[in-house]
Design an enzyme around this catalytic site. Structure first.
Site, short mmCIF file in Angstrom:
data_model
loop_
_atom_site.label_atom_id
_atom_site.label_comp_id
_atom_site.label_asym_id
_atom_site.label_seq_id
_atom_site.Cartn_x
_atom_site.Cartn_y
_atom_site.Cartn_z
N LYS A 125 -23.71 -41.35 36.17
CA LYS A 125 -24.64 -40.32 35.52
C LYS A 125 -23.71 -39.38 34.63
CE LYS A 125 -29.37 -39.67 35.33
NZ LYS A 125 -30.22 -40.85 35.25
N ASP A 165 -31.61 -39.33 29.01
CA ASP A 165 -32.54 -38.78 30.17
C ASP A 165 -33.01 -37.55 29.83
OD1 ASP A 165 -32.05 -37.14 33.18
OD2 ASP A 165 -32.43 -39.30 33.37
#
Length: 445
Positions: A125, A165
């Site tokens: 991430k 995201d």
């Protein structure tokens, strides 16, 4: 042999001031601790210590110029947590709340979510504390170019493949990919969520919401119940809620709520038309971050400062951000007879809320299982890029449906309690963990 409390204390000492990561680790470890203790191979290989420590955390400075010619400085990160199953895979988040600890939490969750898809992807991430809200298109372009000038050193199609995201949509992915191509001179599948015209996949934007509804349908089917005719509460109003609203309508269910930071909307007619879905996206793209205008436009009710979990619904689908559904919300849903809660945002329910739902035998689907549709289609985009092929939206959607059915089956296999209750949280954690742990041991990590 491991003791859960002592191991969590060990993680807290190693990761001070990172409560999101500790919460995520505790949620997984509480499910798998007995599995580890019963497996001498896992104990010998010290799998818990290794799987809770990221391979690396890259931190860098991002300098960019605003429209007034002033230099701004933000922080950027990429957490490459575990690549036992394949290249690191996970989104980039641009939001003022982003910290190293929050990205470690998201990357840790991503390991097991990616494992559940059955596709060869590890967990990672990244992101920045930069917020696109209120910024001009030129400012966002200058920032993303500056961000990629640092990030490109650490990513690659067989190394680490980021996606979008919160705060990183198709516009930002386009800018990021353009800068990557300029820096490297290569056109390759190093980012997913790309535009259809330059290597993207059909159905990617809708995938998280679509996948969650496929999972919800499987849950209800296992209970002997049809999703058709069910009343659904959604939170959020971005791509995830948009995809969920469309697929729910296609399945014959009715979505009656949307929400934002300003409150929630109750639409008794249903968020069920193309006009309403398009308006949701226009609100998001306007960067206003409010849902009240939806109520004015479509004659719905608006409840300022409230969350939608007080409504009487059959299904609750948190689609916005972590810890948006708390213990008191779970109690309200139970009182109103909710049939299932499907976590579509990452860790959308607090541990206390999910614990309460499970104790009361209310079917609860954790995000690592239910929201895996987004990363699943990202994995399919990687496959298309690697093979220089393109699948139709129908082909991608069919593959997504199969992946979500398989995830549900894995949860059933590992999550059955002695009394017949399906503990989806336990099932998802054990199924995802076993695959990664076995690979780590086999590879001699």
């Amino acid at each position: 042999m491991y003791q859960l409390d002592s191991f969590i204390s060990y993680l807290e000492r190693k990761n001070p001031a990172e409560p999101e990561f500790i919460e995520a680790a505790k949620e997984v470890l509480s499910s798998v601790i007995d599995v580890v203790n019963d497996n001498p191979y896992y104990l010998k290989n010290r799998v818990l210590e290794r799987i809770t420590e990221p391979d690396r955390v890259v931190s860098f400075k991002v300098e960019w110029e605003n429209d007034e010619g002033e230099i701004n400085v933000n922080r950027g990160w990429r957490v490459q947590f575990n690549n036992a199953l394949g290249p690191y895979k996970g989104g980039l988040r641009f939001h003022s709340s982003v910290t190293e600890g929050s990205l470690k939490f998201l990357a840790f969750e991503q390991i097991f979510k990616n494992s559940l898809t059955g596709l060869p992807m590890g967990g990672g991430k990244g992101g920045s504390d930069f917020s696109p809200k209120g910024k001009s298109d030129d400012e966002i372009r200058r920032f993303t170019k500056a961000f990629m000038r640092e990030l490109y050193k650490y990513i690659g199609p067989d190394m680490d493949v980021p996606a979008g995201d919160i705060g990183v949509g198709s516009r930002e992915i386009g800018y990021l990919f353009g800068e990557y191509k300029r820096l490297t001179g290569r056109h390759e599948g190093v980012l997913t969520g790309k535009g259809i015209g330059y290597g993207g996949s059909e159905t990617r934007a809708e995938a998280t919401g679509y996948g969650a509804l496929y999972f919800a349908r499987e849950m209800l089917s296992d209970m002997g119940v049809s999703i058709s005719g069910k009343r659904i509460a959604l939170s959020g109003f971005g791509n995830v809620a948009w995809g969920a609203a469309m697929k729910a309508t296609e399945m014959g269910a009715k979505v009656v709520t949307l929400s934002g930071p300003d409150g929630y909307v109750l639409d008794e007619d249903g968020v069920s038309t193309k006009e309403k879905w398009a308006y949701m996206l226009s609100l998001r793209s306007s960067n206003q971050d409010v849902v009240e205008p939806y109520a004015h436009k479509f004659g719905a009710k608006f409840f300022p400062g409230k969350k939608p979990w007080c409504e009487k619904v059959d299904l609750a689908l948190p689609c916005a951000i972590q810890n948006e559904l708390l213990l008191e919300d779970a109690k309200m849903l139970k009182e109103n007879g909710v049939k299932a809660v499907v976590e579509v945002s990452n860790m959308g329910c607090s541990n206390e809320a999910s614990d309460y739902l499970i104790r009361n035998h209310i079917p609860f689907a954790p995000g690592k299982a239910a929201n895996a549709g987004g990363v699943a289609v990202s994995g399919l985009e990687m496959s298309q890029n690697a093979g220089h092929i393109f699948w139709s939206g129908r082909e991608v959607d069919d593959r997504l449906c199969v992946i979500m059915k398989n995830i549900h089956a894995s949860c059933l296999k590992e999550g059955m309690d002695a009394d017949g209750y399906i503990n989806y949280r336990k099932g998802a954690n054990i199924a995802g963990f076993k695959k990664v742990a076995d690979a780590m041991c086999a590879l001699g990590y």
